[in-house]
Design a protein around this motif. Structure first.
Motif, PDB file in Angstrom:
ATOM      1  N   LEU A 162       0.830  -1.197   0.000  1.00  0.00           N
ATOM      2  CA  LEU A 162       0.000   0.000   0.000  1.00  0.00           C
ATOM      3  C   LEU A 162       0.871   1.256   0.000  1.00  0.00           C
ATOM      4  O   LEU A 162       1.620   1.492   0.951  1.00  0.00           O
ATOM      5  CB  LEU A 162      -0.914  -0.002   1.226  1.00  0.00           C
ATOM      6  N   VAL A 163       0.778   2.027  -1.075  1.00  0.00           N
ATOM      7  CA  VAL A 163       1.465   3.310  -1.188  1.00  0.00           C
ATOM      8  C   VAL A 163       0.502   4.300  -1.838  1.00  0.00           C
ATOM      9  O   VAL A 163      -0.490   3.911  -2.451  1.00  0.00           O
ATOM     10  CB  VAL A 163       2.766   3.220  -2.027  1.00  0.00           C
ATOM     11  N   SER A 164       0.822   5.573  -1.723  1.00  0.00           N
ATOM     12  CA  SER A 164      -0.019   6.580  -2.364  1.00  0.00           C
ATOM     13  C   SER A 164       0.242   6.586  -3.871  1.00  0.00           C
ATOM     14  O   SER A 164       1.247   6.048  -4.351  1.00  0.00           O
ATOM     15  CB  SER A 164       0.273   7.964  -1.780  1.00  0.00           C
ATOM     16  N   ARG A 165      -0.640   7.197  -4.629  1.00  0.00           N
ATOM     17  CA  ARG A 165      -0.483   7.249  -6.090  1.00  0.00           C
ATOM     18  C   ARG A 165       0.772   8.006  -6.492  1.00  0.00           C
ATOM     19  O   ARG A 165       1.446   7.654  -7.452  1.00  0.00           O
ATOM     20  CB  ARG A 165      -1.706   7.901  -6.728  1.00  0.00           C
ATOM     21  N   LYS A 166       1.062   9.058  -5.742  1.00  0.00           N
ATOM     22  CA  LYS A 166       2.252   9.855  -6.027  1.00  0.00           C
ATOM     23  C   LYS A 166       3.519   9.017  -5.824  1.00  0.00           C
ATOM     24  O   LYS A 166       4.435   9.044  -6.650  1.00  0.00           O
ATOM     25  CB  LYS A 166       2.261  11.079  -5.109  1.00  0.00           C
ATOM     26  N   GLU A 167       3.576   8.270  -4.730  1.00  0.00           N
ATOM     27  CA  GLU A 167       4.724   7.414  -4.461  1.00  0.00           C
ATOM     28  C   GLU A 167       4.823   6.289  -5.490  1.00  0.00           C
ATOM     29  O   GLU A 167       5.918   5.919  -5.919  1.00  0.00           O
ATOM     30  CB  GLU A 167       4.643   6.829  -3.050  1.00  0.00           C
ATOM     31  N   LEU A 168       3.670   5.732  -5.881  1.00  0.00           N
ATOM     32  CA  LEU A 168       3.650   4.670  -6.887  1.00  0.00           C
ATOM     33  C   LEU A 168       4.183   5.180  -8.222  1.00  0.00           C
ATOM     34  O   LEU A 168       4.967   4.489  -8.894  1.00  0.00           O
ATOM     35  CB  LEU A 168       2.240   4.119  -7.053  1.00  0.00           C
ATOM     36  N   ALA A 169       3.799   6.390  -8.618  1.00  0.00           N
ATOM     37  CA  ALA A 169       4.298   6.978  -9.863  1.00  0.00           C
ATOM     38  C   ALA A 169       5.807   7.194  -9.787  1.00  0.00           C
ATOM     39  O   ALA A 169       6.534   6.936 -10.756  1.00  0.00           O
ATOM     40  CB  ALA A 169       3.586   8.297 -10.140  1.00  0.00           C
ATOM     41  N   LYS A 170       6.290   7.606  -8.623  1.00  0.00           N
ATOM     42  CA  LYS A 170       7.728   7.797  -8.437  1.00  0.00           C
ATOM     43  C   LYS A 170       8.468   6.460  -8.551  1.00  0.00           C
ATOM     44  O   LYS A 170       9.510   6.365  -9.204  1.00  0.00           O
ATOM     45  CB  LYS A 170       7.992   8.431  -7.075  1.00  0.00           C
ATOM     46  N   LEU A 171       7.918   5.423  -7.915  1.00  0.00           N
ATOM     47  CA  LEU A 171       8.548   4.102  -7.976  1.00  0.00           C
ATOM     48  C   LEU A 171       8.567   3.555  -9.402  1.00  0.00           C
ATOM     49  O   LEU A 171       9.552   2.969  -9.845  1.00  0.00           O
ATOM     50  CB  LEU A 171       7.836   3.131  -7.041  1.00  0.00           C
ATOM     51  N   TRP A 172       7.459   3.732 -10.116  1.00  0.00           N
ATOM     52  CA  TRP A 172       7.393   3.271 -11.496  1.00  0.00           C
ATOM     53  C   TRP A 172       8.438   3.988 -12.339  1.00  0.00           C
ATOM     54  O   TRP A 172       9.124   3.377 -13.155  1.00  0.00           O
ATOM     55  CB  TRP A 172       6.002   3.494 -12.077  1.00  0.00           C
ATOM     56  N   ASN A 173       8.570   5.301 -12.143  1.00  0.00           N
ATOM     57  CA  ASN A 173       9.546   6.097 -12.875  1.00  0.00           C
ATOM     58  C   ASN A 173      10.963   5.613 -12.588  1.00  0.00           C
ATOM     59  O   ASN A 173      11.775   5.476 -13.505  1.00  0.00           O
ATOM     60  CB  ASN A 173       9.391   7.573 -12.502  1.00  0.00           C
ATOM     61  N   GLU A 174      11.263   5.355 -11.324  1.00  0.00           N
ATOM     62  CA  GLU A 174      12.608   4.903 -10.952  1.00  0.00           C
ATOM     63  C   GLU A 174      12.937   3.541 -11.566  1.00  0.00           C
ATOM     64  O   GLU A 174      14.042   3.328 -12.043  1.00  0.00           O
ATOM     65  CB  GLU A 174      12.736   4.808  -9.420  1.00  0.00           C
ATOM     66  N   THR A 175      11.979   2.617 -11.548  1.00  0.00           N
ATOM     67  CA  THR A 175      12.267   1.270 -12.031  1.00  0.00           C
ATOM     68  C   THR A 175      12.264   1.178 -13.549  1.00  0.00           C
ATOM     69  O   THR A 175      13.117   0.514 -14.132  1.00  0.00           O
ATOM     70  CB  THR A 175      11.270   0.250 -11.467  1.00  0.00           C
ATOM     71  N   GLN A 176      11.322   1.818 -14.218  1.00  0.00           N
ATOM     72  CA  GLN A 176      11.192   1.671 -15.664  1.00  0.00           C
ATOM     73  C   GLN A 176      12.156   2.561 -16.442  1.00  0.00           C
ATOM     74  O   GLN A 176      12.742   2.125 -17.419  1.00  0.00           O
ATOM     75  CB  GLN A 176       9.756   1.975 -16.098  1.00  0.00           C
ATOM     76  N   ARG A 177      12.325   3.786 -16.002  1.00  0.00           N
ATOM     77  CA  ARG A 177      13.146   4.722 -16.770  1.00  0.00           C
ATOM     78  C   ARG A 177      14.603   4.739 -16.333  1.00  0.00           C
ATOM     79  O   ARG A 177      15.498   4.876 -17.152  1.00  0.00           O
ATOM     80  CB  ARG A 177      12.572   6.130 -16.655  1.00  0.00           C
ATOM     81  N   LYS A 178      14.834   4.631 -15.032  1.00  0.00           N
ATOM     82  CA  LYS A 178      16.198   4.765 -14.526  1.00  0.00           C
ATOM     83  C   LYS A 178      16.869   3.436 -14.234  1.00  0.00           C
ATOM     84  O   LYS A 178      18.028   3.396 -13.858  1.00  0.00           O
ATOM     85  CB  LYS A 178      16.195   5.629 -13.260  1.00  0.00           C
TER      86      LYS A 178
END
Length: 157
Positions: free
Chosen positions: A88-104
């Motif tokens: 369970l994470v907030s949408r903002k944190e989930l978007a940050k995690l997705w960005n870190e894993t997929q792009r970086k």
């Protein structure tokens, strides 16, 4: 995680010590975890392992994969030991995690599974980048030098 030792609810269940050796942890995040009733009772008996597990963003949700929670023997409805558990994470944190894993190209590594001061099960996820062998040797050398330095200071004082 600087909790007092006298807090009766705070309890570390499982710690992934190898993660700090294998990965360079850049940031960490506290997440809630969805558990079944028998899993919570099993965790209260202190039987879990997150050493081989990882977290992944899949279809807009954060999942903990391959974590082990031992079966609770006295449960009426048993749980699956290595099932995927939703975090369970907030949408903002989930978007940050997705960005870190997929792009970086970062990895989400579970660091600690614990009950917080309210008695709620939480997991700390680290946003990490894998270390190469020369990085591991360098961190070993730093740790050894720190030990030697502390030993010398103790002998001189």
């Amino acid at each position: 995680m600087a909790q007092t030792k006298t807090d009766p609810n705070y309890k570390v269940l499982s710690e992934n010590r190898r993660a700090r050796y294998d990965y360079a942890i850049e940031d960490d995040l506290e997440c809630g975890i969805i558990l079944q009733g028998s899993e919570v009772k099993s965790l209260r008996e202190n039987s879990a392992n997150i050493a081989e597990s990882y977290a992944a963003v899949d279809q807009g949700e954060l999942w903990l994969v391959n974590s082990y929670i031992a079966p609770y023997e006295r449960a009426m409805f048993k749980h699956e030991e290595r099932r995927r558990r939703k975090l369970l994470v907030s949408r903002k944190e989930l978007a940050k995690l997705w960005n870190e894993t997929q792009r970086k190209g970062m990895t989400l590594v579970p660091l600690v599974l614990y009950f917080n001061h309210k008695g709620i099960c939480k997991i700390k996820i680290g946003i990490a980048k894998g270390k190469k062998n020369h990085d591991k040797r360098e961190s070993d050398a730093k740790r050894d030098w720190g030990r030697q330095k502390a030993r010398l200071l103790r002998q001189n004082s």
